[in-house]
Design a protein around this motif. Structure first.
Motif, PDB file in Angstrom:
ATOM      1  N   LEU A 105       1.019  -1.290  -0.009  1.00  0.00           N
ATOM      2  CA  LEU A 105       0.010  -0.038  -0.162  1.00  0.00           C
ATOM      3  C   LEU A 105       1.045   1.278  -0.006  1.00  0.00           C
ATOM      4  CD1 LEU A 105      -2.877  -1.379   2.469  1.00  0.00           C
ATOM      5  CD2 LEU A 105      -2.924  -0.885  -0.085  1.00  0.00           C
ATOM      6  N   ARG A 106       2.049   1.304   0.797  1.00  0.00           N
ATOM      7  CA  ARG A 106       3.100   2.187   0.573  1.00  0.00           C
ATOM      8  C   ARG A 106       3.510   2.459  -0.814  1.00  0.00           C
ATOM      9  NH1 ARG A 106       6.783   0.426   3.519  1.00  0.00           N
ATOM     10  NH2 ARG A 106       7.953  -0.505   1.935  1.00  0.00           N
ATOM     11  N   GLU A 107       3.689   1.480  -1.437  1.00  0.00           N
ATOM     12  CA  GLU A 107       4.622   1.508  -2.812  1.00  0.00           C
ATOM     13  C   GLU A 107       3.470   1.866  -3.863  1.00  0.00           C
ATOM     14  OE1 GLU A 107       6.635  -2.098  -3.426  1.00  0.00           O
ATOM     15  OE2 GLU A 107       7.669  -1.652  -1.549  1.00  0.00           O
ATOM     16  N   HIS A 108       2.091   1.703  -3.662  1.00  0.00           N
ATOM     17  CA  HIS A 108       1.212   1.792  -4.748  1.00  0.00           C
ATOM     18  C   HIS A 108       0.151   2.690  -4.277  1.00  0.00           C
ATOM     19  CE1 HIS A 108       2.898  -1.402  -7.118  1.00  0.00           C
ATOM     20  NE2 HIS A 108       2.806  -2.077  -6.225  1.00  0.00           N
ATOM     21  N   PRO A 109       0.435   3.971  -3.856  1.00  0.00           N
ATOM     22  CA  PRO A 109      -0.713   4.949  -3.013  1.00  0.00           C
ATOM     23  C   PRO A 109      -1.679   5.244  -4.168  1.00  0.00           C
ATOM     24  CG  PRO A 109       1.548   6.332  -3.870  1.00  0.00           C
ATOM     25  CD  PRO A 109       1.612   4.588  -4.181  1.00  0.00           C
ATOM     26  N   ARG A 110      -1.657   5.160  -5.537  1.00  0.00           N
ATOM     27  CA  ARG A 110      -2.723   5.472  -6.263  1.00  0.00           C
ATOM     28  C   ARG A 110      -3.791   4.077  -5.774  1.00  0.00           C
ATOM     29  NH1 ARG A 110      -0.860   8.593 -11.517  1.00  0.00           N
ATOM     30  NH2 ARG A 110      -1.433  10.492 -10.679  1.00  0.00           N
ATOM     31  N   HIS A 111      -3.431   2.988  -5.877  1.00  0.00           N
ATOM     32  CA  HIS A 111      -4.013   1.839  -5.618  1.00  0.00           C
ATOM     33  C   HIS A 111      -4.804   1.847  -4.471  1.00  0.00           C
ATOM     34  CE1 HIS A 111      -2.537  -1.261  -8.764  1.00  0.00           C
ATOM     35  NE2 HIS A 111      -2.626  -0.086  -9.352  1.00  0.00           N
ATOM     36  N   THR A 112      -3.833   2.310  -3.355  1.00  0.00           N
ATOM     37  CA  THR A 112      -4.416   2.509  -1.866  1.00  0.00           C
ATOM     38  C   THR A 112      -5.813   3.461  -2.106  1.00  0.00           C
ATOM     39  OG1 THR A 112      -2.409   2.216  -1.132  1.00  0.00           O
ATOM     40  CG2 THR A 112      -3.966   3.151   0.185  1.00  0.00           C
ATOM     41  N   VAL A 169      -1.516   3.278   7.038  1.00  0.00           N
ATOM     42  CA  VAL A 169      -1.222   3.494   5.864  1.00  0.00           C
ATOM     43  C   VAL A 169      -2.007   4.952   5.558  1.00  0.00           C
ATOM     44  CG1 VAL A 169      -2.709   2.877   3.330  1.00  0.00           C
ATOM     45  CG2 VAL A 169      -1.372   1.008   4.853  1.00  0.00           C
ATOM     46  N   ALA A 170      -3.044   5.413   6.184  1.00  0.00           N
ATOM     47  CA  ALA A 170      -3.898   6.660   6.311  1.00  0.00           C
ATOM     48  C   ALA A 170      -2.768   7.652   6.490  1.00  0.00           C
ATOM     49  CB  ALA A 170      -4.816   6.565   7.107  1.00  0.00           C
ATOM     50  N   TYR A 178       6.139   9.678   6.762  1.00  0.00           N
ATOM     51  CA  TYR A 178       5.964   8.761   7.938  1.00  0.00           C
ATOM     52  C   TYR A 178       6.622   7.420   7.484  1.00  0.00           C
ATOM     53  CZ  TYR A 178       3.149   5.969  11.090  1.00  0.00           C
ATOM     54  OH  TYR A 178       3.039   5.096  12.258  1.00  0.00           O
ATOM     55  N   ASP A 179       7.183   6.860   8.689  1.00  0.00           N
ATOM     56  CA  ASP A 179       7.939   5.473   8.388  1.00  0.00           C
ATOM     57  C   ASP A 179       7.260   4.448   8.598  1.00  0.00           C
ATOM     58  OD1 ASP A 179      10.080   3.437   8.287  1.00  0.00           O
ATOM     59  OD2 ASP A 179      11.177   4.425   9.747  1.00  0.00           O
ATOM     60  N   THR A 180       6.548   4.086   7.431  1.00  0.00           N
ATOM     61  CA  THR A 180       5.758   2.924   7.627  1.00  0.00           C
ATOM     62  C   THR A 180       6.504   1.547   7.685  1.00  0.00           C
ATOM     63  OG1 THR A 180       5.785   2.667   5.134  1.00  0.00           O
ATOM     64  CG2 THR A 180       3.957   3.947   6.044  1.00  0.00           C
ATOM     65  N   VAL A 181       7.821   1.458   7.351  1.00  0.00           N
ATOM     66  CA  VAL A 181       8.549   0.257   7.660  1.00  0.00           C
ATOM     67  C   VAL A 181       8.535   0.077   9.065  1.00  0.00           C
ATOM     68  CG1 VAL A 181      10.871  -0.930   7.307  1.00  0.00           C
ATOM     69  CG2 VAL A 181       9.706   0.332   5.473  1.00  0.00           C
ATOM     70  N   ALA A 182       9.176   1.081   9.745  1.00  0.00           N
ATOM     71  CA  ALA A 182       9.282   1.209  11.105  1.00  0.00           C
ATOM     72  C   ALA A 182       7.833   0.798  11.969  1.00  0.00           C
ATOM     73  CB  ALA A 182       9.648   2.489  11.866  1.00  0.00           C
ATOM     74  N   ALA A 183       6.551   1.539  11.503  1.00  0.00           N
ATOM     75  CA  ALA A 183       5.501   1.392  12.044  1.00  0.00           C
ATOM     76  C   ALA A 183       4.922   0.087  11.920  1.00  0.00           C
ATOM     77  CB  ALA A 183       4.337   2.230  11.231  1.00  0.00           C
ATOM     78  N   ALA A 184       5.091  -0.516  10.744  1.00  0.00           N
ATOM     79  CA  ALA A 184       4.750  -2.271  10.686  1.00  0.00           C
ATOM     80  C   ALA A 184       5.395  -3.033  11.486  1.00  0.00           C
ATOM     81  CB  ALA A 184       5.243  -2.651   9.004  1.00  0.00           C
TER      82      ALA A 184
END
Length: 197
Positions: A105-112, A169-170, A178-184
């Motif tokens: 979802l991070r890598e595909h923001p339009r798909h998100t 993701v939001a 925002y560091d989604t890798v750290a959050a995940a």
């Protein structure tokens, strides 16, 4: 010229399949950039460089082309997540799910954004269990692989983890730094503690 049925992709020529794929990509871009209302049939046609009638040849309504775009985005997500989960050990399936879901979802923001808009404009046929049930199965399998009893409330755990993924993701959509890798990773640690209880 006869209109093709919405689901009749097996009968389509190579050119028709290419045009449908183009319309799906254009719709994803429009919905992601302008929202559901901004993706009118006229806007889709203009972005694809064709007439509105040509769009209607491939998809009978705006809802049909948006549904196809949503299914395309969702299929890409499911394929990536399934691949990551299948590559992981049973005990690590939930962690692979979280990391691959957030990563995709991070890598595909339009798909998100396409997926979010489609859910917001859902026609009422959405079953929430379709979202939490696969993760609940992974959690139950991970607990068994770790030798833990099966009496945990995997449904609630899956719902909570799904909500956390949505929030991560939001946040990234609103703050691209925002560091989604750290959050995940943090979410995986929390889930790991819950799986060990």
């Amino acid at each position: 010229m006869t209109r093709r049925r919405e689901g009749a992709t097996a009968e389509l020529t190579l050119i028709e399949r290419a045009r449908r794929a183009q319309l799906i990509e254009v719709t994803i871009e429009l919905v992601a950039d302008r929202g559901y209302a901004g993706a009118s049939l006229a806007a889709i046609a203009e972005s694809a460089g064709i007439t509105k009638a040509a769009v209607l040849y491939h998809f009978p309504t705006k809802a049909a082309v948006v549904r196809a775009a949503h299914e395309h985005a969702l299929s890409a997500l499911v394929t990536d997540v399934a691949s990551a989960v299948e590559a992981a050990d049973a005990a690590d399936g939930p962690a692979a799910y979280v990391r691959s879901m957030v990563g995709h979802l991070r890598e595909h923001p339009r798909h998100t954004r396409m997926i979010i808009q489609a859910m917001v404009h859902d026609d009422g046929e959405h079953d929430p269990a379709e979202r939490w049930r696969p993760l609940a199965r992974l959690i139950a399998t991970a607990r068994q692989a770790r030798g833990l009893a099966g009496d945990s409330d995997v449904r609630t755990t899956a719902i909570i983890v799904g909500g956390a993924i949505d929030a991560i993701v939001a946040e990234q959509l609103h703050d691209p730094d925002y560091d989604t890798v750290a959050a995940a990773g943090h979410l995986v640690e929390m889930l790991d503690r819950a799986l060990s209880a």
